[in-house]
Design a protein around this motif. Structure first.
Motif, PDB file in Angstrom:
ATOM      1  N   ARG A  83       0.772  -1.201  -0.021  1.00  0.00           N
ATOM      2  CA  ARG A  83      -0.034   0.092  -0.499  1.00  0.00           C
ATOM      3  C   ARG A  83       1.036   1.056  -0.290  1.00  0.00           C
ATOM      4  NH1 ARG A  83      -2.438  -3.607  -0.815  1.00  0.00           N
ATOM      5  NH2 ARG A  83      -4.142  -4.022  -0.237  1.00  0.00           N
ATOM      6  N   ASN A  89      -2.160   0.120  -4.753  1.00  0.00           N
ATOM      7  CA  ASN A  89      -2.416  -1.393  -3.585  1.00  0.00           C
ATOM      8  C   ASN A  89      -2.200  -2.445  -4.637  1.00  0.00           C
ATOM      9  OD1 ASN A  89      -3.456   0.526  -2.309  1.00  0.00           O
ATOM     10  ND2 ASN A  89      -5.322   1.019  -3.348  1.00  0.00           N
ATOM     11  N   ASP A  91      -1.817  -6.774  -4.173  1.00  0.00           N
ATOM     12  CA  ASP A  91      -2.473  -7.766  -3.123  1.00  0.00           C
ATOM     13  C   ASP A  91      -1.644  -8.876  -4.061  1.00  0.00           C
ATOM     14  OD1 ASP A  91      -3.850  -6.650  -1.033  1.00  0.00           O
ATOM     15  OD2 ASP A  91      -4.890  -6.256  -2.654  1.00  0.00           O
TER      16      ASP A  91
END
Length: 176
Positions: A83, A89, A91
């Protein structure tokens, strides 16, 4: 007018929406949840969640050439993300098989980025104990994303005591 009458009215906004989109093809079996899937040319890359296992699969539809399953203690599975204050962002899920690491990632630019809301995903294949050799970098050209409900279910399916935290400094913590 009754609710039943509204639902049966041809012009009603309450008419159920039907999607003409077919589900994303994947290499997951019928009893598995599709956490992620994307087509890379003639091949698919999929992350599949069973009742107590997680798989990374890659190959043509109907035939996975690569199938990395979670170890019984899931020690070969790591999740993480980045982040940034600048508005990115990311993942990822990393599957390790020997000295080869398969990293499935999703990225989204935030409001402070020059292209806010841009999403991308892909697969990185690294080799070496520390993942210092890049073998492949695949960009998903479709709008594939993690299915967050399935992604969140990973921890529930994992064995008790699973430490999913990413290894500090491992290249999967980098931005792709």
């Amino acid at each position: 007018m009754s609710v039943a009458a509204l639902l049966c009215t041809a012009g009603s906004a309450a008419k159920p929406a039907h999607s003409s989109r077919a589900p994303m093809p994947s290499l997951c079996s019928g009893g598995e949840r599709v956490v992620y899937s994307c087509r890379f040319g003639e091949k698919l890359g999929s992350v599949c969640l069973g009742q107590s296992s997680l798989h990374y699969r890659f190959g043509p539809a109907g035939h996975a050439e690569i199938d990395v399953a979670s170890a019984p203690d899931w020690s070969n599975i790591h999740t993480g993300g980045n982040r940034s204050r600048a508005g990115l962002n990311q993942d990822h899920i990393r599957f390790t098989n020997g000295l080869t690491h398969y990293i499935v990632h999703q990225d989204e630019t935030g409001s402070l980025n020059e292209n806010p809301g841009r999403t991308s995903s892909g697969i990185e294949v690294l080799r070496g104990e520390a993942g210092d050799q890049s073998l492949a970098s695949l960009d998903c050209k479709a709008r594939a994303r993690f299915d967050w409900q399935s992604f969140d279910a990973i921890a529930a399916a994992a064995p008790k005591g699973w430490d999913n935290t990413e290894t500090p400094g491992f290249p999967s913590n980098a931005v792709y």
